[in-house]
Design a protein around this motif. Structure first.
Motif, PDB file in Angstrom:
ATOM      1  N   CYS A 286       0.847  -1.201   0.000  1.00 11.37           N
ATOM      2  CA  CYS A 286       0.000   0.000   0.000  1.00 11.37           C
ATOM      3  C   CYS A 286       0.887   1.258   0.000  1.00 11.37           C
ATOM      4  CB  CYS A 286      -0.886  -0.020   1.240  1.00 11.37           C
ATOM      5  SG  CYS A 286      -2.283   1.084   1.164  1.00 11.37           S
ATOM      6  N   PRO A 287       0.745   2.164  -0.980  1.00 11.09           N
ATOM      7  CA  PRO A 287       1.624   3.339  -1.058  1.00 11.09           C
ATOM      8  C   PRO A 287       1.230   4.441  -0.064  1.00 11.09           C
ATOM      9  CG  PRO A 287       0.073   3.409  -2.857  1.00 11.09           C
ATOM     10  CD  PRO A 287      -0.223   2.145  -2.102  1.00 11.09           C
ATOM     11  N   LEU A 288       1.317   4.107   1.225  1.00 14.22           N
ATOM     12  CA  LEU A 288       1.007   5.060   2.293  1.00 14.22           C
ATOM     13  C   LEU A 288       2.269   5.262   3.117  1.00 14.22           C
ATOM     14  CD1 LEU A 288      -0.945   6.743   4.019  1.00 14.22           C
ATOM     15  CD2 LEU A 288      -1.671   4.641   5.145  1.00 14.22           C
ATOM     16  N   PHE A 289       2.810   6.464   3.094  1.00 16.88           N
ATOM     17  CA  PHE A 289       4.078   6.765   3.753  1.00 16.88           C
ATOM     18  C   PHE A 289       3.811   7.651   4.975  1.00 16.88           C
ATOM     19  CE2 PHE A 289       4.934   5.856  -0.651  1.00 16.88           C
ATOM     20  CZ  PHE A 289       6.065   5.050  -0.600  1.00 16.88           C
ATOM     21  N   ILE A 290       4.322   7.205   6.132  1.00 19.08           N
ATOM     22  CA  ILE A 290       4.055   7.896   7.398  1.00 19.08           C
ATOM     23  C   ILE A 290       5.333   8.514   7.933  1.00 19.08           C
ATOM     24  CG2 ILE A 290       3.230   7.614   9.777  1.00 19.08           C
ATOM     25  CD1 ILE A 290       1.682   5.119   8.780  1.00 19.08           C
ATOM     26  N   ASP A 291       5.255   9.769   8.334  1.00 14.44           N
ATOM     27  CA  ASP A 291       6.371  10.466   8.984  1.00 14.44           C
ATOM     28  C   ASP A 291       5.877  10.905  10.362  1.00 14.44           C
ATOM     29  OD1 ASP A 291       8.347  12.231   9.905  1.00 14.44           O
ATOM     30  OD2 ASP A 291       8.776  13.009   7.910  1.00 14.44           O
ATOM     31  N   ASP A 292       6.440  10.315  11.426  1.00 11.77           N
ATOM     32  CA  ASP A 292       5.970  10.643  12.778  1.00 11.77           C
ATOM     33  C   ASP A 292       6.961  11.511  13.552  1.00 11.77           C
ATOM     34  OD1 ASP A 292       7.948   8.797  13.245  1.00 11.77           O
ATOM     35  OD2 ASP A 292       6.712   7.390  14.375  1.00 11.77           O
ATOM     36  N   THR A 293       7.818  12.238  12.824  1.00  8.85           N
ATOM     37  CA  THR A 293       8.748  13.160  13.485  1.00  8.85           C
ATOM     38  C   THR A 293       7.961  14.264  14.197  1.00  8.85           C
ATOM     39  OG1 THR A 293      10.288  12.794  11.658  1.00  8.85           O
ATOM     40  CG2 THR A 293      10.792  14.610  13.162  1.00  8.85           C
ATOM     41  N   PRO A 294       8.164  14.450  15.510  1.00  2.00           N
ATOM     42  CA  PRO A 294       7.378  15.470  16.229  1.00  2.00           C
ATOM     43  C   PRO A 294       7.876  16.885  15.951  1.00  2.00           C
ATOM     44  CG  PRO A 294       8.935  14.415  17.719  1.00  2.00           C
ATOM     45  CD  PRO A 294       9.064  13.691  16.408  1.00  2.00           C
ATOM     46  N   ALA A 295       6.977  17.844  16.103  1.00  2.00           N
ATOM     47  CA  ALA A 295       7.305  19.280  16.040  1.00  2.00           C
ATOM     48  C   ALA A 295       8.112  19.652  14.805  1.00  2.00           C
ATOM     49  CB  ALA A 295       8.057  19.704  17.304  1.00  2.00           C
ATOM     50  N   LEU A 296       7.654  19.230  13.636  1.00  2.00           N
ATOM     51  CA  LEU A 296       8.357  19.552  12.384  1.00  2.00           C
ATOM     52  C   LEU A 296       8.138  21.020  12.014  1.00  2.00           C
ATOM     53  CD1 LEU A 296       7.820  16.698   9.750  1.00  2.00           C
ATOM     54  CD2 LEU A 296       9.985  17.693  10.454  1.00  2.00           C
ATOM     55  N   PRO A 297       9.195  21.751  11.651  1.00  2.00           N
ATOM     56  CA  PRO A 297       8.995  23.103  11.109  1.00  2.00           C
ATOM     57  C   PRO A 297       8.357  23.013   9.725  1.00  2.00           C
ATOM     58  CG  PRO A 297      11.283  22.739  11.805  1.00  2.00           C
ATOM     59  CD  PRO A 297      10.613  21.409  11.782  1.00  2.00           C
ATOM     60  N   ILE A 298       7.611  24.030   9.346  1.00  2.00           N
ATOM     61  CA  ILE A 298       6.906  24.021   8.065  1.00  2.00           C
ATOM     62  C   ILE A 298       7.889  23.892   6.898  1.00  2.00           C
ATOM     63  CG2 ILE A 298       6.854  26.553   7.973  1.00  2.00           C
ATOM     64  CD1 ILE A 298       4.143  24.175   6.587  1.00  2.00           C
ATOM     65  N   SER A 299       9.101  24.430   7.039  1.00  2.00           N
ATOM     66  CA  SER A 299      10.101  24.342   5.966  1.00  2.00           C
ATOM     67  C   SER A 299      10.545  22.895   5.750  1.00  2.00           C
ATOM     68  CB  SER A 299      11.307  25.225   6.289  1.00  2.00           C
ATOM     69  OG  SER A 299      11.839  24.889   7.558  1.00  2.00           O
ATOM     70  N   GLN A 300      10.773  22.155   6.844  1.00  2.00           N
ATOM     71  CA  GLN A 300      11.165  20.754   6.730  1.00  2.00           C
ATOM     72  C   GLN A 300      10.003  19.909   6.209  1.00  2.00           C
ATOM     73  OE1 GLN A 300      13.240  18.592   9.726  1.00  2.00           O
ATOM     74  NE2 GLN A 300      14.450  20.339  10.399  1.00  2.00           N
ATOM     75  N   LEU A 301       8.811  20.224   6.662  1.00  2.00           N
ATOM     76  CA  LEU A 301       7.630  19.501   6.194  1.00  2.00           C
ATOM     77  C   LEU A 301       7.518  19.620   4.674  1.00  2.00           C
ATOM     78  CD1 LEU A 301       4.250  19.422   8.020  1.00  2.00           C
ATOM     79  CD2 LEU A 301       4.259  19.883   5.581  1.00  2.00           C
ATOM     80  N   ALA A 302       7.736  20.836   4.153  1.00  2.00           N
ATOM     81  CA  ALA A 302       7.672  21.055   2.703  1.00  2.00           C
ATOM     82  C   ALA A 302       8.795  20.311   1.987  1.00  2.00           C
ATOM     83  CB  ALA A 302       7.755  22.556   2.404  1.00  2.00           C
ATOM     84  N   ALA A 303      10.005  20.372   2.549  1.00  2.00           N
ATOM     85  CA  ALA A 303      11.155  19.712   1.923  1.00  2.00           C
ATOM     86  C   ALA A 303      10.949  18.203   1.846  1.00  2.00           C
ATOM     87  CB  ALA A 303      12.430  20.036   2.701  1.00  2.00           C
TER      88      ALA A 303
END
Length: 505
Positions: free
Chosen positions: A321-338
């Motif tokens: 199933c092509p579902l990718f999970i990122d559970d890194t806490p408190a991500l800055p919006i810049s890293q989230l976009a990257a």
């Protein structure tokens, strides 16, 4: 061991060479003649500036004197004033760099030697490309210097993230293919979208959520849209987001799209930022839905042999199933976009979920929480437009809902609602009347009130409403869904007139 020793000796040497800057100064790519021709064309015909302004800025010029000339010319043209050797003379005749080149006479020389204005676009592209090459060299130099500086406070992983962000920023800068487009192109795109919707099952223009009634109201999840899914705790907003994400990923099919490009023709690749729950907890919820085993049993391992086999079978079915999970806490919006860009580049990306908005950090600390949330929502909308995907962000609601007699949420209940309400294309609320009615249980000895309460509880049991409070491209209103709490699953609600054994007609 010898190879490691050689590398260890080489890194400081490379860093030392990078720090001197001598290599950079010797080989920094540039084209002075192209800069002169472009400036000459602008000074003889100010209309040329409009053709190149979307391609370059003064920062792209190699020669600082040329950069200053372009900057002053740009300022005058922006004020609808003439930019010629004569009008620029007063602003530049005391410039020390221009004096070295011959003073104001150099401006006249630039204008006099300009060959043709029709080639200005080509010159601008040459100047831009060379400037990007210089930036790449400078970035490489900084990366080498930082890597060689072994410091306790400087984590290599953080350096990688910073370098990646800098490269993305460089890659996104100076795009000249945006701006105004003809109405013919806009109409053609609209017709293609309508044609795709007409051919797709269910008449959807966007990606199906897997929930029939919700799809009818939204028309599916549309590319470049920011959708906010809000609710009070225990309403099931994370469960609904998981259900939709799983519904999209499990029917993913790749093929040739109507526009001729290869991509998802059904369902899609899903990215899920779980900032509150771990990846394992999120996977357990999805497996609970797929295997029809209560999530609390999965957590405790309290399963029968038959249930465990069903659980393992469901897990095997979902492996691809092509579902990718990122559970890194408190991500800055810049890293989230990257990270979203990286996922799109490596695996593809058709829908992005963020659980939840208030846990995303702004790139820089702001003076108020409202400004921070505004930066985050604007960033999420920018991701949706840039990657051409729907972005579904979960959001909390303020406690003022609990103080009202009518607990149904509304737009003003959104925390820091101004920016969220403004930037979102769709705002939806999850509401379960059963949750609130359960807490209004009367005393056992009050038989009349108890009977009325039980009747109301029966009518609300296993039901939930998705309240569409805002939709730019369609109607607002309520969508009724079925909710199975033990499996944290939302599904289509079968109405009494549809209970003929086959579900929907």
């Amino acid at each position: 061991m010898n190879e490691l020793t050689t590398v260890a000796e080489t890194v400081p040497e490379l860093a030392a060479r990078a720090n001197t800057g001598s290599v950079m100064e010797q080989i920094a790519p540039h084209n002075i003649e192209a800069e002169q021709q472009l400036l000459g064309a602008i000074l003889t015909n100010n209309d040329v500036f409009d053709r190149v302004a979307s391609i370059i800025t003064e920062e792209h010029f190699y020669d600082p004197v040329h950069a200053k000339i372009y900057e002053v010319a740009k300022a005058r043209i922006a004020k609808n004033l003439q930019a010629t050797p004569v009008t620029l003379k007063a602003f530049l005749e005391e410039h020390p760099g221009l004096k070295e080149l011959g003073g104001p006479a150099y401006l006249a020389k630039l204008a006099g030697n300009a060959i043709a204005s029709f080639a200005a676009g080509d010159y601008a592209h040459i100047i831009y490309d060379l400037a990007i090459r210089r930036e790449l060299m400078s970035l490489g130099k900084n990366i080498a210097a930082q890597a060689a500086n072994v410091d306790v406070e400087s984590e290599p992983r953080e350096q990688i993230v910073q370098a990646e962000q800098a490269l993305y920023k460089l890659g996104e800068a100076g795009k000249s293919d945006t701006g105004f487009q003809s109405f013919l192109k806009a109409v053609t795109d609209a017709v293609q979208m309508a044609h795709a919707a007409y051919q797709r099952e269910g008449g959807l223009a966007g990606i199906s959520t897997g929930l029939t009634d919700l799809d009818k109201k939204l028309g599916g999840l549309h590319p470049s849209d920011l959708l906010i899914l809000a609710g009070r705790p225990s309403m099931g907003k994370t469960s609904l987001a998981c259900n939709i994400a799983f519904n999209i990923a499990k029917v993913y099919k790749r093929g040739l799209r109507p526009d001729g490009r290869e991509g998802a023709v059904n369902g899609g690749v899903v990215g899920f930022y779980s900032l509150e729950m771990s990846a394992e907890q999120l996977a357990s919820r999805i497996l609970s839905e797929a295997s029809r085993i209560p999530s609390h049993k999965i957590r405790r391992g309290d399963m029968t042999e038959e249930e465990f086999r069903r659980f393992v079978s469901a897990a095997k079915d979902l492996e691809a199933c092509p579902l990718f999970i990122d559970d890194t806490p408190a991500l800055p919006i810049s890293q989230l976009a990257a990270r979203a860009r990286r996922l799109k580049r490596t695996h593809g990306l058709d829908a992005l979920f963020i659980d939840y908005l208030q846990l995303v950090r702004p790139a820089t600390a702001k003076d108020s929480r409202v400004n921070e949330v505004s930066e985050i929502t604007q960033g999420l909308k920018a991701i949706a437009k840039e990657l051409d995907i729907p972005v579904i962000a979960l959001s909390q609601l303020s406690r003022q809902v609990e103080n009202r007699d009518d607990k149904r949420p509304q737009l003003s209940d959104l925390r820091e609602s101004g920016s969220i309400e403004q930037d979102a294309d769709v705002v939806m609320f999850v509401y379960r009347g059963e949750y609130y009615k359960e807490r209004e249980k009367p005393p056992e000895n009050d038989t009349e009130r108890m009977a009325a309460w039980m009747e109301e509880m029966e009518s609300l049991h296993g039901k939930a409403d998705v309240i569409i409070g805002k939709q730019r491209h369609g109607p607002i209103g309520d969508v009724s869904l079925a909710f199975e709490g033990e499996f944290t699953k939302f599904s289509d609600l079968v109405q009494p007139w549809q209970q003929d054994g086959d579900g929907y007609q």
